[in-house]
Design an enzyme around this catalytic site. Structure first.
Site, short mmCIF file in Angstrom:
data_model
loop_
_atom_site.label_atom_id
_atom_site.label_comp_id
_atom_site.label_asym_id
_atom_site.label_seq_id
_atom_site.Cartn_x
_atom_site.Cartn_y
_atom_site.Cartn_z
N LYS A 153 1.02 -1.06 0.03
CA LYS A 153 0.02 0.03 0.19
C LYS A 153 0.85 1.23 -0.03
O LYS A 153 0.55 2.23 -0.75
CB LYS A 153 -0.91 -0.08 1.30
CG LYS A 153 -1.80 1.28 1.31
CD LYS A 153 -2.66 1.17 2.61
CE LYS A 153 -2.32 1.25 3.88
NZ LYS A 153 -1.71 2.69 4.06
N ASP A 172 -6.62 0.01 1.36
CA ASP A 172 -6.86 0.42 2.56
C ASP A 172 -8.31 -0.25 3.01
O ASP A 172 -8.90 -0.58 1.81
CB ASP A 172 -6.43 1.65 3.17
CG ASP A 172 -7.47 2.73 2.50
OD1 ASP A 172 -8.57 2.39 2.07
OD2 ASP A 172 -6.97 3.69 2.87
#
Length: 232
Positions: A153, A172
């Site tokens: 991420k 997320d």
């Protein structure tokens, strides 16, 4: 590092609409597209015109963001930059300026470790290393392997923020929730392992192809839906 337009960035407010289906999402994209493109241009300018220090500052920001608010993290980066602490201060000195960043002691250590990786003859040299990779996926793997505190991420977030990671997912809980609601994925995984992350990334890319919304816009679009605006 001196303050400049690339270190300053505003929260762009976007229209508020109900988005529960892919059709509604595409309509919402059309109403926010000009703002997303404005932010996308900013990210591209960071890479084209930004200094070595500014590119590294984007990496610092992404080291700060896990479990912390993006606006607070960028404020911390600016405070450190204004105090000339990003490139010279110890981790303890930096942590003292990071009161709104969660786990600031560990994250300050990550900055110092990353700084060592990109320091050549006493100066930050990060752009040449990044440019040496012709494949964005190989570059992401190198970042994850070599920079402590960075996962898929954060690596995708960093590369997107410097204008070269448009095809990468930034997953997320908010993005995953919306992908499931919109039918892009079947379920939200209990554990986001590297294998699962890459599988969802492919599902997200396929969803973008199906809807006609560029992958580079999708993350910002879903964040517009969640927060009412675009930041970083």
């Amino acid at each position: 590092m001196k303050k400049n337009p690339l270190i300053s960035i505003d929260f762009l407010k976007t229209p508020t609409e109900t988005v529960n289906t892919a059709a509604e999402l595409k309509k919402f994209w059309k109403s926010t597209k000009h703002l997303i493109e404005q932010r996308e241009k900013h990210f591209g300018d960071v890479w084209k015109n930004g200094s070595e220090e500014e590119i590294f500052a984007e990496l610092v920001f992404c080291l700060f963001t896990p479990q912390s608010k993006a606006v607070s993290c960028w404020a911390a980066v600016n405070e450190l930059a204004d105090a000339n602490m990003i490139f010279d201060a110890t981790d303890k000195e930096m942590a003292g300026k990071m009161s709104k960043v969660r786990f600031r002691n560990n994250k300050a250590k990550y900055v110092v470790e990353a700084r060592k990786i990109f320091t050549v003859n006493g100066k930050i040299k990060i752009k040449e290393k990044i440019a040496s990779f012709k494949n964005i996926y190989e570059l992401r793997e190198w970042i994850i392997k070599n920079i402590k505190g960075i996962g898929y991420k954060e690596a995708g977030h960093f590369l997107r923020n410097i204008g070269i990671g448009k095809e990468l997912a930034i997953l997320d809980r908010h993005i995953l929730k919306n992908l499931k609601m919109l039918g892009a994925i079947k379920e939200i995984p209990k554990h986001l392992s590297p294998k699962v992350y890459l599988e969802i990334e492919k599902d997200m890319q396929a969803f973008c192809t199906k809807t006609g919304i560029p992958m580079g816009h999708m993350d910002m679009l879903l964040w517009c839906k969640e927060s009412g605006g675009i930041f970083k």
